[in-house]
Enzyme design. Structure first.
Site, PDB file in Angstrom:
ATOM      1  N   CYS A   8       0.864  -1.184   0.000  1.00 10.17           N
ATOM      2  CA  CYS A   8       0.000   0.000   0.000  1.00 10.17           C
ATOM      3  C   CYS A   8       0.901   1.235   0.000  1.00 10.17           C
ATOM      4  O   CYS A   8       2.060   1.148  -0.415  1.00 10.17           O
ATOM      5  CB  CYS A   8      -0.981  -0.024   1.177  1.00 10.17           C
ATOM      6  SG  CYS A   8      -0.215  -0.011   2.813  1.00 10.17           S
ATOM      7  N   ARG A  14      -3.462  -0.730   5.242  1.00 12.38           N
ATOM      8  CA  ARG A  14      -4.017  -1.781   4.384  1.00 12.38           C
ATOM      9  C   ARG A  14      -3.090  -2.981   4.194  1.00 12.38           C
ATOM     10  O   ARG A  14      -3.522  -4.140   4.353  1.00 12.38           O
ATOM     11  CB  ARG A  14      -4.406  -1.187   3.023  1.00 12.38           C
ATOM     12  CG  ARG A  14      -5.550  -0.205   3.112  1.00 12.38           C
ATOM     13  CD  ARG A  14      -5.666   0.628   1.860  1.00 12.38           C
ATOM     14  NE  ARG A  14      -4.517   1.527   1.709  1.00 12.38           N
ATOM     15  CZ  ARG A  14      -4.286   2.279   0.654  1.00 12.38           C
ATOM     16  NH1 ARG A  14      -5.103   2.223  -0.381  1.00 12.38           N
ATOM     17  NH2 ARG A  14      -3.246   3.088   0.621  1.00 12.38           N
ATOM     18  N   ASP A 125      -8.238   3.845   0.903  1.00  9.62           N
ATOM     19  CA  ASP A 125      -7.301   4.287   1.933  1.00  9.62           C
ATOM     20  C   ASP A 125      -8.103   4.829   3.123  1.00  9.62           C
ATOM     21  O   ASP A 125      -8.822   5.812   2.988  1.00  9.62           O
ATOM     22  CB  ASP A 125      -6.421   5.390   1.326  1.00  9.62           C
ATOM     23  CG  ASP A 125      -5.375   5.891   2.285  1.00  9.62           C
ATOM     24  OD1 ASP A 125      -5.450   5.559   3.490  1.00  9.62           O
ATOM     25  OD2 ASP A 125      -4.490   6.630   1.843  1.00  9.62           O
TER      26      ASP A 125
HETATM   27  P1  4NP Z   1      -1.845   2.752   4.099  1.00 10.38           P
HETATM   28  O1  4NP Z   1      -2.524   4.082   4.706  1.00 10.38           O
HETATM   29  O2  4NP Z   1      -1.264   3.151   2.763  1.00 10.38           O
HETATM   30  O3  4NP Z   1      -2.997   1.830   3.966  1.00 10.38           O
HETATM   31  O4  4NP Z   1      -0.798   2.325   5.111  1.00 10.38           O
HETATM   32  C1  4NP Z   1      -1.854   5.309   4.815  1.00 10.38           C
HETATM   33  C2  4NP Z   1      -0.952   5.507   5.843  1.00 10.38           C
HETATM   34  C3  4NP Z   1      -0.330   6.733   5.972  1.00 10.38           C
HETATM   35  C4  4NP Z   1      -0.603   7.742   5.080  1.00 10.38           C
HETATM   36  C5  4NP Z   1      -1.508   7.540   4.036  1.00 10.38           C
HETATM   37  C6  4NP Z   1      -2.114   6.312   3.912  1.00 10.38           C
HETATM   38  N1  4NP Z   1       0.008   8.999   5.232  1.00 10.38           N
HETATM   39  O5  4NP Z   1      -0.292   9.903   4.428  1.00 10.38           O
HETATM   40  O6  4NP Z   1       0.844   9.187   6.141  1.00 10.38           O
END
Ligand code: 4NP
Length: 161
Positions: A8, A14, A125
């Protein structure tokens, strides 16, 4: 041995959920000696961090504990894994942007391609949304992981390298 990598953006919501849900299903099916899982993020914002506590809480409601520490996806992962599962189209594009020669395109798939109940193309997300978004990710990933497990079991001779 079939090696799966879930990817991800941040590797704290995710993809660690997908990794731990898949490990849960693998354990239940007693296939731990045939399939291994890891996860990574296309961005390096959270390197070394454990899974997001909101995500961990949603997983715990399904009796799944989220273990692991965030790391960034690297080119060497193309060699080290048989299947690379992108949570959304941005992840998919960012992964393939590192495959200059197009050598590994067939290894990279969208996670939702393996869903059997949900009709979604991407795992949304949940990071900037409310708690229901995290529950939804878990339900969607349970569906996709069940489908992925069946795919790996049926397709194993082709994915083995
Ligand atoms: P992930 O979610 O991609 O599912 O781990 C996110 C975690 C952090 C961020 C964005 C999405 N962020 O912008 O820090």
């Amino acid at each position: 041995m079939t090696k799966l990598l879930f990817v991800c953006l941040g590797n704290i919501c995710r993809s660690p959920s997908a990794e731990n849900i898949m490990n849960h299903l693998i354990k239940k099916a007693d296939l731990g000696d045939r399939i291994t899982c890891d996860s990574a993020g296309t961005a390096g914002y959270h390197i070394g961090s454990p899974p997001d506590s909101r995500m961990a809480m949603a997983a715990r409601k399904r009796d799944i504990e989220l273990l692991g520490a965030a790391r960034k996806f690297q080119r060497i992962d193309f060699e080290n894994f048989d299947l690379i599962l992108a949570m959304d189209r941005d992840n998919y594009r960012n992964i393939l942007a590192l495959d200059n020669a197009g050598k590994y395109k067939d290894k990279v798939r969208l996670m939702c391609d393996f869903c059997r109940i949900y009709d979604l193309k991407e795992v949304p997300d949940p990071y900037y949304g409310g708690p229901e978004g995290f529950d939804r990710v878990i339900d969607l990933l349970l569906d996709a992981c069940e489908g992925l497990l069946q795919y790996v079991i049926n397709d194993e001779p082709k994915t083995l390298t």
